[in-house]
Write a protein that holds these residues in place. Structure first.
Motif, PDB file in Angstrom:
ATOM      1  N   LEU A  32       0.833  -1.193   0.000  1.00  0.00           N
ATOM      2  CA  LEU A  32       0.000   0.000   0.000  1.00  0.00           C
ATOM      3  C   LEU A  32       0.865   1.238   0.000  1.00  0.00           C
ATOM      4  CD1 LEU A  32      -2.674  -1.064   2.631  1.00  0.00           C
ATOM      5  CD2 LEU A  32      -2.920  -1.015   0.151  1.00  0.00           C
ATOM      6  N   PRO A  33       0.401   2.346  -0.606  1.00  0.00           N
ATOM      7  CA  PRO A  33       1.209   3.558  -0.653  1.00  0.00           C
ATOM      8  C   PRO A  33       1.227   4.314   0.663  1.00  0.00           C
ATOM      9  CG  PRO A  33      -0.912   3.972  -1.663  1.00  0.00           C
ATOM     10  CD  PRO A  33      -0.875   2.502  -1.318  1.00  0.00           C
ATOM     11  N   GLY A  34       0.471   3.875   1.638  1.00  0.00           N
ATOM     12  CA  GLY A  34       0.399   4.594   2.900  1.00  0.00           C
ATOM     13  C   GLY A  34      -0.898   5.374   2.994  1.00  0.00           C
ATOM     14  N   GLU A  35      -1.055   6.083   4.077  1.00  0.00           N
ATOM     15  CA  GLU A  35      -2.289   6.834   4.308  1.00  0.00           C
ATOM     16  C   GLU A  35      -2.227   8.161   3.553  1.00  0.00           C
ATOM     17  OE1 GLU A  35      -4.958   5.766   5.811  1.00  0.00           O
ATOM     18  OE2 GLU A  35      -3.990   3.841   6.180  1.00  0.00           O
ATOM     19  N   LEU A  36      -2.648   8.148   2.331  1.00  0.00           N
ATOM     20  CA  LEU A  36      -2.620   9.336   1.494  1.00  0.00           C
ATOM     21  C   LEU A  36      -4.026   9.652   1.025  1.00  0.00           C
ATOM     22  CD1 LEU A  36       0.434   8.459  -0.796  1.00  0.00           C
ATOM     23  CD2 LEU A  36       0.434  10.053   1.119  1.00  0.00           C
ATOM     24  N   PRO A  37      -4.375  10.935   0.878  1.00  0.00           N
ATOM     25  CA  PRO A  37      -5.646  11.263   0.231  1.00  0.00           C
ATOM     26  C   PRO A  37      -5.569  10.862  -1.237  1.00  0.00           C
ATOM     27  CG  PRO A  37      -4.307  13.227   0.489  1.00  0.00           C
ATOM     28  CD  PRO A  37      -3.588  12.128   1.219  1.00  0.00           C
ATOM     29  N   MET A  38      -6.717  10.555  -1.833  1.00  0.00           N
ATOM     30  CA  MET A  38      -6.697  10.215  -3.241  1.00  0.00           C
ATOM     31  C   MET A  38      -6.294  11.433  -4.064  1.00  0.00           C
ATOM     32  SD  MET A  38      -9.612   8.632  -5.765  1.00  0.00           S
ATOM     33  CE  MET A  38     -10.154  10.210  -6.421  1.00  0.00           C
ATOM     34  N   ASN A  39      -5.411  11.216  -5.013  1.00  0.00           N
ATOM     35  CA  ASN A  39      -5.009  12.260  -5.943  1.00  0.00           C
ATOM     36  C   ASN A  39      -5.598  11.986  -7.314  1.00  0.00           C
ATOM     37  OD1 ASN A  39      -3.478  13.415  -3.914  1.00  0.00           O
ATOM     38  ND2 ASN A  39      -1.599  13.496  -5.127  1.00  0.00           N
ATOM     39  N   VAL A  60      -7.735   9.315 -12.197  1.00  0.00           N
ATOM     40  CA  VAL A  60      -7.253   9.213 -10.826  1.00  0.00           C
ATOM     41  C   VAL A  60      -5.806   8.727 -10.829  1.00  0.00           C
ATOM     42  CG1 VAL A  60      -9.579   8.756  -9.997  1.00  0.00           C
ATOM     43  CG2 VAL A  60      -8.041   6.835 -10.472  1.00  0.00           C
ATOM     44  N   SER A  61      -5.118   8.979  -9.726  1.00  0.00           N
ATOM     45  CA  SER A  61      -3.723   8.553  -9.586  1.00  0.00           C
ATOM     46  C   SER A  61      -3.642   7.241  -8.829  1.00  0.00           C
ATOM     47  CB  SER A  61      -2.919   9.620  -8.840  1.00  0.00           C
ATOM     48  OG  SER A  61      -2.913  10.840  -9.540  1.00  0.00           O
ATOM     49  N   GLY A  62      -2.699   6.404  -9.241  1.00  0.00           N
ATOM     50  CA  GLY A  62      -2.442   5.166  -8.531  1.00  0.00           C
ATOM     51  C   GLY A  62      -2.849   3.930  -9.288  1.00  0.00           C
ATOM     52  N   CYS A  63      -1.868   3.077  -9.601  1.00  0.00           N
ATOM     53  CA  CYS A  63      -2.149   1.787 -10.245  1.00  0.00           C
ATOM     54  C   CYS A  63      -0.976   0.855  -9.982  1.00  0.00           C
ATOM     55  CB  CYS A  63      -2.353   1.960 -11.749  1.00  0.00           C
ATOM     56  SG  CYS A  63      -2.716   0.391 -12.598  1.00  0.00           S
ATOM     57  N   ARG A  64      -1.290  -0.358  -9.564  1.00  0.00           N
ATOM     58  CA  ARG A  64      -0.245  -1.348  -9.276  1.00  0.00           C
ATOM     59  C   ARG A  64      -0.035  -2.337 -10.420  1.00  0.00           C
ATOM     60  NH1 ARG A  64      -3.172  -0.705  -4.474  1.00  0.00           N
ATOM     61  NH2 ARG A  64      -1.915   0.232  -2.813  1.00  0.00           N
ATOM     62  N   ARG A  65      -0.771  -2.222 -11.491  1.00  0.00           N
ATOM     63  CA  ARG A  65      -0.662  -3.204 -12.567  1.00  0.00           C
ATOM     64  C   ARG A  65       0.592  -2.992 -13.412  1.00  0.00           C
ATOM     65  NH1 ARG A  65      -4.761  -6.603 -13.547  1.00  0.00           N
ATOM     66  NH2 ARG A  65      -6.624  -6.286 -12.296  1.00  0.00           N
ATOM     67  N   GLY A  66       0.839  -1.752 -13.790  1.00  0.00           N
ATOM     68  CA  GLY A  66       2.020  -1.463 -14.596  1.00  0.00           C
ATOM     69  C   GLY A  66       2.008  -2.160 -15.940  1.00  0.00           C
ATOM     70  N   PHE A  78       0.664   6.860  -6.909  1.00  0.00           N
ATOM     71  CA  PHE A  78      -0.470   7.328  -6.115  1.00  0.00           C
ATOM     72  C   PHE A  78      -0.325   8.790  -5.701  1.00  0.00           C
ATOM     73  CE2 PHE A  78      -3.230   3.713  -5.145  1.00  0.00           C
ATOM     74  CZ  PHE A  78      -2.468   2.651  -5.602  1.00  0.00           C
ATOM     75  N   ALA A  79       0.891   9.293  -5.650  1.00  0.00           N
ATOM     76  CA  ALA A  79       1.131  10.674  -5.234  1.00  0.00           C
ATOM     77  C   ALA A  79       1.158  11.644  -6.403  1.00  0.00           C
ATOM     78  CB  ALA A  79       2.440  10.770  -4.444  1.00  0.00           C
ATOM     79  N   ALA A  80       0.952  11.162  -7.611  1.00  0.00           N
ATOM     80  CA  ALA A  80       0.985  12.052  -8.778  1.00  0.00           C
ATOM     81  C   ALA A  80      -0.194  13.019  -8.750  1.00  0.00           C
ATOM     82  CB  ALA A  80       0.950  11.218 -10.061  1.00  0.00           C
ATOM     83  N   GLY A  81       0.009  14.177  -9.337  1.00  0.00           N
ATOM     84  CA  GLY A  81      -1.086  15.121  -9.521  1.00  0.00           C
ATOM     85  C   GLY A  81      -1.428  15.910  -8.277  1.00  0.00           C
ATOM     86  N   GLU A  82      -2.729  16.141  -8.098  1.00  0.00           N
ATOM     87  CA  GLU A  82      -3.229  17.007  -7.043  1.00  0.00           C
ATOM     88  C   GLU A  82      -4.272  16.276  -6.197  1.00  0.00           C
ATOM     89  OE1 GLU A  82      -2.047  19.985  -6.541  1.00  0.00           O
ATOM     90  OE2 GLU A  82      -0.780  20.017  -8.342  1.00  0.00           O
ATOM     91  N   PRO A  83      -4.486  16.722  -4.956  1.00  0.00           N
ATOM     92  CA  PRO A  83      -5.515  16.089  -4.120  1.00  0.00           C
ATOM     93  C   PRO A  83      -6.912  16.243  -4.726  1.00  0.00           C
ATOM     94  CG  PRO A  83      -4.018  17.404  -2.767  1.00  0.00           C
ATOM     95  CD  PRO A  83      -3.707  17.728  -4.205  1.00  0.00           C
ATOM     96  N   PHE A  84      -7.681  15.177  -4.600  1.00  0.00           N
ATOM     97  CA  PHE A  84      -9.062  15.185  -5.085  1.00  0.00           C
ATOM     98  C   PHE A  84      -9.948  15.631  -3.934  1.00  0.00           C
ATOM     99  CE2 PHE A  84     -13.103  13.015  -6.227  1.00  0.00           C
ATOM    100  CZ  PHE A  84     -13.312  13.634  -7.444  1.00  0.00           C
ATOM    101  N   ASP A  85     -10.248  16.926  -3.877  1.00  0.00           N
ATOM    102  CA  ASP A  85     -10.997  17.475  -2.748  1.00  0.00           C
ATOM    103  C   ASP A  85     -12.386  17.931  -3.190  1.00  0.00           C
ATOM    104  OD1 ASP A  85     -10.573  19.905  -4.079  1.00  0.00           O
ATOM    105  OD2 ASP A  85      -8.913  20.497  -2.758  1.00  0.00           O
ATOM    106  N   SER A  86     -13.138  18.490  -2.254  1.00  0.00           N
ATOM    107  CA  SER A  86     -14.528  18.859  -2.543  1.00  0.00           C
ATOM    108  C   SER A  86     -14.624  19.943  -3.603  1.00  0.00           C
ATOM    109  CB  SER A  86     -15.227  19.304  -1.254  1.00  0.00           C
ATOM    110  OG  SER A  86     -14.563  20.417  -0.676  1.00  0.00           O
ATOM    111  N   ALA A  87     -13.643  20.841  -3.663  1.00  0.00           N
ATOM    112  CA  ALA A  87     -13.672  21.884  -4.690  1.00  0.00           C
ATOM    113  C   ALA A  87     -13.533  21.282  -6.083  1.00  0.00           C
ATOM    114  CB  ALA A  87     -12.561  22.902  -4.431  1.00  0.00           C
ATOM    115  N   VAL A  88     -12.692  20.265  -6.206  1.00  0.00           N
ATOM    116  CA  VAL A  88     -12.530  19.582  -7.495  1.00  0.00           C
ATOM    117  C   VAL A  88     -13.817  18.839  -7.844  1.00  0.00           C
ATOM    118  CG1 VAL A  88     -11.213  17.840  -8.761  1.00  0.00           C
ATOM    119  CG2 VAL A  88     -10.039  19.376  -7.166  1.00  0.00           C
TER     120      VAL A  88
END
Length: 199
Positions: A32-39, A60-66, A78-88
């Protein structure tokens, strides 16, 4: 699909002739990438490549298939891009409120990674509530999982998977397989992928 070259972590590894240890072709790998908000890696407004009609597409960011020769390797991280927040979320929902927009497409990255399901479920239900089935706005999702992996007992079935699937009008499932690449396919990259209507 837009297959213009992407620039990101995956391409760095490709240029170096190696791949991240967490990836194997066509396989989900542990860790797991750790406790991160979805980006999210990107949002395309007025997109005509990722579903029927004119759409808003959320990558969305994050994929383990490669998957080998993935068109969007920049979104593996998983850390690519920007946080997916309520404004988005609000901006995407607002973008759908035009008669010439046919709906929302969610892809990645991998929307059905367990932590991305958790980050998406409330948003997808918001979209479905704002634009119910029959409203003329459809919700599509592209996943590297096959449907069986999202069913109870499957490796990517979580406590929120059924809530997500209930909201979808179209699920395009299956990993991209370079040996099965077929340019003639509509909304699919390789012939093993299936378009499943009204999940």
């Amino acid at each position: 699909r837009d297959r213009s070259p992407s620039r990101g972590l995956g391409d760095v590894y490709k240029r170096q002739g190696r791949r991240p240890r967490m990836f194997e072709d066509g396989m989900i790998c542990p860790g797991l990438p750790g406790e991160l908000p979805m980006n999210y890696a990107n949002i395309k407004y007025f997109d005509i490549a990722d579903g029927e009609g004119v759409r808003t597409s959320l990558f969305v960011s994050g994929c383990r298939r490669g998957c080998k020769n993935c068109f969007n390797s920049v979104a593996w991280d998983f850390a690519a891009g920007e946080p997916f927040d309520s404004a988005v979320e609000d901006k995407i929902i607002e973008s759908l409120d035009h008669p010439f927009i046919d709906g929302l497409t969610i892809l990645g990255g991998e929307p059905m990674e367990p932590e991305n399901q958790a980050g998406l479920v409330d948003f997808i239900e918001r979209v479905r509530a704002a634009y119910p089935s029959g409203s003329g706005k459809t919700i599509w999702c592209f996943t590297g999982d096959v449907l069986e992996e999202l069913m109870p007992g499957g490796c990517h079935h979580t406590e929120v998977t059924d809530r997500i699937l209930t909201c979808l009008d179209m699920l395009v499932d299956g990993p991209f397989v370079q040996d099965l690449y077929d340019i003639s396919l509509r909304f699919r990259g390789s012939s093993n992928q299936l378009s499943l209507i009204h999940i």
